[in-house]
Design an enzyme around this catalytic site. Structure first.
Site, PDB file in Angstrom:
ATOM      1  N   PHE A 150       0.812  -1.212   0.000  1.00  0.00           N
ATOM      2  CA  PHE A 150       0.000   0.000   0.000  1.00  0.00           C
ATOM      3  C   PHE A 150       0.850   1.268   0.000  1.00  0.00           C
ATOM      4  O   PHE A 150       0.376   2.341   0.347  1.00  0.00           O
ATOM      5  CB  PHE A 150      -0.917  -0.007   1.229  1.00  0.00           C
TER       6      PHE A 150
ATOM      7  N   GLY B  82       6.878  -3.651   9.957  1.00  0.00           N
ATOM      8  CA  GLY B  82       5.723  -3.851   9.096  1.00  0.00           C
ATOM      9  C   GLY B  82       6.134  -4.035   7.651  1.00  0.00           C
ATOM     10  O   GLY B  82       5.961  -3.146   6.821  1.00  0.00           O
TER      11      GLY B  82
ATOM     12  N   SER C 101       6.781  -6.796  17.112  1.00  0.00           N
ATOM     13  CA  SER C 101       7.645  -5.656  17.383  1.00  0.00           C
ATOM     14  C   SER C 101       8.184  -5.703  18.808  1.00  0.00           C
ATOM     15  O   SER C 101       9.388  -5.505  19.047  1.00  0.00           O
ATOM     16  CB  SER C 101       6.859  -4.362  17.149  1.00  0.00           C
TER      17      SER C 101
ATOM     18  N   ASP D 185       5.532   1.181   9.983  1.00  0.00           N
ATOM     19  CA  ASP D 185       4.347   0.956   9.148  1.00  0.00           C
ATOM     20  C   ASP D 185       3.706  -0.363   9.563  1.00  0.00           C
ATOM     21  O   ASP D 185       3.364  -1.197   8.734  1.00  0.00           O
ATOM     22  CB  ASP D 185       4.738   0.924   7.666  1.00  0.00           C
TER      23      ASP D 185
ATOM     24  N   HIS E  78      -2.136  -0.659  12.809  1.00  0.00           N
ATOM     25  CA  HIS E  78      -2.668   0.693  12.896  1.00  0.00           C
ATOM     26  C   HIS E  78      -3.646   0.895  14.046  1.00  0.00           C
ATOM     27  O   HIS E  78      -4.321   1.927  14.119  1.00  0.00           O
ATOM     28  CB  HIS E  78      -3.337   1.084  11.574  1.00  0.00           C
TER      29      HIS E  78
ATOM     30  N   ASP F  24       1.297   6.542   6.772  1.00  0.00           N
ATOM     31  CA  ASP F  24      -0.159   6.655   6.947  1.00  0.00           C
ATOM     32  C   ASP F  24      -0.542   7.693   7.991  1.00  0.00           C
ATOM     33  O   ASP F  24      -1.369   7.434   8.872  1.00  0.00           O
ATOM     34  CB  ASP F  24      -0.786   5.297   7.289  1.00  0.00           C
TER      35      ASP F  24
END
Length: 214
Positions: A23, A49, A127, A144, A147, A173
Site C-alpha cells: 500500500f 511492518g 515488534s 508501518d 494501525h 499513513d
C-alpha cells in the site's frame, strides 16, 4: 534541510515494484529509498511492518547500494485489517493449514527476486519481542506496522529510542483529518514531535520524515 528527491524520476529498482502486494505510494517509496541511502552513514536501517516487501525493496535497495543492512521486523500474521472478513484481507496470503495469515513466503520470494537476501535481515517476530533485547543503534526507523493505537504506540516506544542523533524516524499513513484514515500513526507522529527529541524534516503524501535532534 530537505531530503532531495524527484518524484518524476523513476528509481532503478531490481524488479517491477508494482508486482509486490502493498500500500506504499511510489513517491513515498522514492523518499524512503533516498532517506535510507542518506541514513546509511549513521547505522543500519530498520522497518516495522514489511508485509510482502514493497517498502523493503525500496529501503533494501538503497542499503545494498550503500553497503548497509536493513532489518525487516514483521510477524507476518497480518495486521487487524488483514484478517478474514476485514477490509484488506487477501485470500492469497491465508494459510489454509494453520488457518492464519502468513505473508512470509511471499515476502521471502520477493527478497530473492530483488536479490536482496544478502542485505535484508528478516526478523519474524512481533515488534515488542524483536525489541526486547535490541541494543544496536539505528540510522533510520520506518514504522508501518499495525494501525491500532496499541500497536502503533508499541512500535514507537520500542524503536524510536534506538534512532541515533541525526538519524531518522519515518512514519507511514499519517492522516491529520480522521475522515481520511486511521489516527494511530498520526498520534505517534504528534508524540514524537512533542517529545522535543525529533523535528519534522519533510512530509511526502502520508509519510512523515523526522530527524532525531537529541
Amino acid at each position: 534541510m530537505e531530503i532531495s528527491h524527484s518524484p518524476e524520476q523513476p528509481l532503478e529498482l531490481p524488479l517491477d515494484i508494482d508486482s509486490i502486494k502493498g500500500f506504499l505510494d511510489p513517491q513515498e517509496g522514492a523518499a524512503l529509498y533516498r532517506l535510507a541511502a542518506e541514513a546509511s552513514d549513521l547505522g543500519p536501517c530498520l522497518e516495522v511492518g514489511s508485509y510482502c516487501g514493497k517498502s523493503t525493496v525500496y529501503l533494501g535497495s538503497a542499503c545494498k547500494l550503500m553497503g548497509n543492512t536493513l532489518f525487516a521486523v514483521d510477524h507476518h500474521r497480518g495486521s487487524e485489517e488483514h484478517q478474514p472478513g476485514e477490509e484488506y484481507h487477501d485470500r492469497d496470503l491465508f494459510d489454509e493449514r494453520s488457518q492464519l495469515m502468513d505473508s512470509f513466503h511471499n515476502f521471502r520470494s520477493n527478497m530473492r527476486a530483488a536479490d536482496l537476501e544478502e542485505c535484508v535481515v528478516p526478523v519474524v517476530a512481533s515488534s515488542a519481542i524483536a525489541a526486547r533485547h535490541w541494543n544496536t543503534p539505528l540510522g533510520l526507523v520506518f514504522i508501518d506496522g499495525g494501525h491500532s493505537l496499541e500497536a502503533a504506540m508499541t512500535d514507537y516506544r520500542c524503536w524510536s529510542r534506538h534512532v541515533v542523533p541525526g538519524g531518522y524516524l519515518a512514519i507511514h499513513d499519517i492522516f491529520p483529518n480522521p475522515a481520511d484514515g486511521g489516527q494511530a500513526p498520526f498520534e505517534i507522529y504528534r508524540l514524537a514531535l512533542a517529545s522535543a527529541q525529533f523535528e519534522l524534516v519533510e512530509m511526502v503524501k502520508t509519510l512523515g520524515i523526522l530527524r532525531r535532534i537529541q
